[in-house]
Scaffold this active site. Structure first.
Site, PDB file in Angstrom:
ATOM      1  N   CYS A 107       1.971  28.390 -30.281  1.00 25.59           N
ATOM      2  CA  CYS A 107       1.881  28.944 -28.918  1.00 25.59           C
ATOM      3  C   CYS A 107       3.313  29.066 -28.403  1.00 25.59           C
ATOM      4  O   CYS A 107       3.767  28.244 -27.616  1.00 25.59           O
ATOM      5  CB  CYS A 107       1.053  28.038 -28.019  1.00 25.59           C
ATOM      6  N   ALA A 147       5.567  31.478 -26.830  1.00 28.82           N
ATOM      7  CA  ALA A 147       6.284  32.122 -25.716  1.00 28.82           C
ATOM      8  C   ALA A 147       6.602  31.105 -24.611  1.00 28.82           C
ATOM      9  O   ALA A 147       5.820  30.183 -24.391  1.00 28.82           O
ATOM     10  CB  ALA A 147       5.454  33.265 -25.159  1.00 28.82           C
ATOM     11  N   PRO A 148       7.762  31.254 -23.953  1.00 27.63           N
ATOM     12  CA  PRO A 148       8.746  32.326 -24.086  1.00 27.63           C
ATOM     13  C   PRO A 148       9.782  32.131 -25.192  1.00 27.63           C
ATOM     14  O   PRO A 148      10.710  32.923 -25.315  1.00 27.63           O
ATOM     15  CB  PRO A 148       9.426  32.333 -22.722  1.00 27.63           C
ATOM     16  N   GLY A 149       9.666  31.067 -25.963  1.00 23.65           N
ATOM     17  CA  GLY A 149      10.513  30.945 -27.145  1.00 23.65           C
ATOM     18  C   GLY A 149      11.593  29.897 -27.096  1.00 23.65           C
ATOM     19  O   GLY A 149      12.407  29.816 -28.023  1.00 23.65           O
ATOM     20  N   GLY A 150      11.639  29.084 -26.055  1.00 24.95           N
ATOM     21  CA  GLY A 150      12.663  28.044 -25.976  1.00 24.95           C
ATOM     22  C   GLY A 150      12.575  27.058 -27.123  1.00 24.95           C
ATOM     23  O   GLY A 150      13.583  26.731 -27.760  1.00 24.95           O
ATOM     24  N   LYS A 151      11.368  26.601 -27.408  1.00 23.58           N
ATOM     25  CA  LYS A 151      11.198  25.635 -28.494  1.00 23.58           C
ATOM     26  C   LYS A 151      11.293  26.326 -29.853  1.00 23.58           C
ATOM     27  O   LYS A 151      11.748  25.720 -30.831  1.00 23.58           O
ATOM     28  CB  LYS A 151       9.863  24.899 -28.335  1.00 23.58           C
ATOM     29  N   ASP A 199      -4.124  34.853 -31.788  1.00 28.87           N
ATOM     30  CA  ASP A 199      -4.722  33.759 -31.042  1.00 28.87           C
ATOM     31  C   ASP A 199      -4.695  32.518 -31.933  1.00 28.87           C
ATOM     32  O   ASP A 199      -5.242  32.522 -33.047  1.00 28.87           O
ATOM     33  CB  ASP A 199      -6.169  34.127 -30.685  1.00 28.87           C
ATOM     34  N   CYS A 243       2.521  20.549 -20.713  1.00 28.50           N
ATOM     35  CA  CYS A 243       3.274  20.302 -19.481  1.00 28.50           C
ATOM     36  C   CYS A 243       2.302  19.871 -18.385  1.00 28.50           C
ATOM     37  O   CYS A 243       2.321  20.388 -17.270  1.00 28.50           O
ATOM     38  CB  CYS A 243       4.098  21.513 -19.065  1.00 28.50           C
TER      39      CYS A 243
END
Length: 440
Positions: free
Chosen positions: A257, A259-263, A308, A380
């Site tokens: 999962c 987005a937004p791609g930080g991890k 998905d 989160c």
């Protein structure tokens, strides 16, 4: 012109609040959109930001105050009611602004905005009363949950859940902490640049994450360090997730999962011959993942795919991945400080539906993990239904997995072998991290 009222700071704040309260827009998105299209000076833009986030964060409290000064809310036009909420916020919480200026500006907006004189007369009368009379005290509300809901602008159901899961004292501490402004938090890409970046941007070390630098406030996206891809904006608590994967560099990793791609970019930065497959449901979100990876110079390690995560096992073979990150879709309750409208847009029944999705994702991705491989699960949010209960239920149905005990130098964020950070502890986002290992 008919829309002249939008050209002032208070007018633009009203427009933004209508977008949030009436149209259902996210406060951060609506605010950014309206500020971008305005010609206001930077000082006025800061005032708009303060008024919008303050009014949203204190909405329930403000509604309680306003109810003591108006006879019938339902008879008011919606924009008039929102204007009163905004004005009451200014009167009560912005001490440096004279009351007469707040009243005069609100009346001017009502005169410009309204088609009838009744609106401006009502606004004038209510605000003049509010500027001279003693306001009621929410501390005198007898029912405990109603009192806390009014004091901290938290829906009653959420007050009850916080008290049930954390006890009254900690629940109150959590609610109080949500009014403390969010820190600015950056993730270092190159640790060798740490000293120079700290000195240049006036940052300090995080108490939680080695890769994090923080400040009480600041906008760092325009800095040379950000533009050069040497830092990225990411909350401290979020930065604790990827290190639990203990990457050696050669792994095949799934970010289920992403987005937004930080991890995703944080994973990719630790890979040498390995690569990470980043999934998301939407093309525009995958575009953000690619943009993030490209800016941080790790695009060659990242492959994106629209999928998905509940159906991963249908598209990837067994034993496809060494390590998997499930940063699961969740209620986002841990983000209330930065996104205060979350608390009004959730309901208690959301948690059961979200838990079902979270378990479906774990049950799918686990079928593609190699023996000895690990899954890091994160959210989160701070509630058991989306966190500990998900891990417990997963383990009950998957005896070929075991929980891995996580540790941290700050022992107060470790609970039952998981990391659980609540907003009052370090004034970060609320976050949960757990880990699972396939043993058969």
């Amino acid at each position: 012109m008919a829309n002249d009222w939008q050209n002032s700071a208070r007018g633009l704040a009203l427009k933004t609040l209508e977008d949030v309260f009436v149209e259902g827009a996210y406060s951060n998105i609506a605010l950014n959109k309206n500020l971008k299209s305005s010609n206001l000076a930077e000082r006025d833009k800061n005032l708009v930001t303060e008024m919008v986030y303050g009014t949203v964060a204190r909405k329930i409290t403000l509604e309680w105050y306003v109810a003591h000064f108006i006879a019938d809310r339902d008879k008011l036009e919606t924009w008039v009611y929102v204007l009163l909420l905004l004005s009451f916020y200014q009167l009560h919480y912005l001490d440096q602004v004279p009351a007469h200026a707040i009243v005069n500006d609100a009346v001017a907006i009502a005169k410009s905005r309204g088609n009838k004189k009744g609106a401006e007369k009502l606004v004038n009368a209510v605000l003049r009363r509010a500027s001279v009379e003693v306001w009621p005290d929410p501390n005198k509300i007898k029912r405990t949950n109603k009192r806390y809901a009014t004091l901290y602008s938290v829906p009653v159901w959420l007050v009850k859940k916080l008290i049930e899961q954390f006890g009254k004292d900690r629940a109150v501490a959590i609610m109080e902490s949500l009014f403390v402004p969010s820190k600015a938090s950056l993730r270092l890409i190159d640790m060798r640049q740490k000293a120079a970046i700290k000195a240049d941007l006036g940052l300090r070390d995080s108490q939680l994450a080695q890769t994090a630098l923080v400040a009480d406030s600041g906008r760092f996206a325009a800095s040379k360090w950000f533009q050069a891809g040497l830092v990225t904006i990411q909350d401290e608590s979020s930065q604790l997730v990827v290190p639990t994967l203990a990457l050696k560099g050669t792994e095949t990793v799934l970010d289920a999962c992403s987005a937004p791609g930080g991890k995703t970019s944080q994973i990719a930065a630790q890979l040498t011959s390995g690569h990470v497959t980043a999934l998301d449901l939407y093309d525009h979100k995958l575009a953000l993942v690619k943009e993030n990876a490209s800016r941080l110079g790790v695009a060659d390690k990242v492959k994106t795919q629209k999928l998905d995560a509940r159906y991963v096992h249908q598209y990837f073979a067994a034993d496809s991945f060494d390590k998997i990150l499930v940063d699961a879709p969740c209620s986002g309750i841990g983000l209330i400080r930065r996104k205060p409208d979350i608390k009004y847009n959730k309901a208690n029944q959301d948690f059961a539906a979200l838990q079902a999705i979270q378990l479906a994702i774990l049950s799918s991705v686990c079928q593609t993990l190699r023996k000895g491989g690990i899954i890091t699960y994160s959210t989160c949010t701070i509630f058991q239904e989306e966190n500990q209960q998900v891990i417990e239920t997963f383990l009950q149905h998957h005896p070929n997995f075991e929980q891995v005990t996580l540790k941290h130098t700050q022992s107060d964020i470790v609970r039952d072998g998981c990391i659980l950070i609540t907003p009052e502890q370090y004034h970060t986002d609320g976050f949960f991290i757990a880990q699972l290992r396939r043993i058969q």
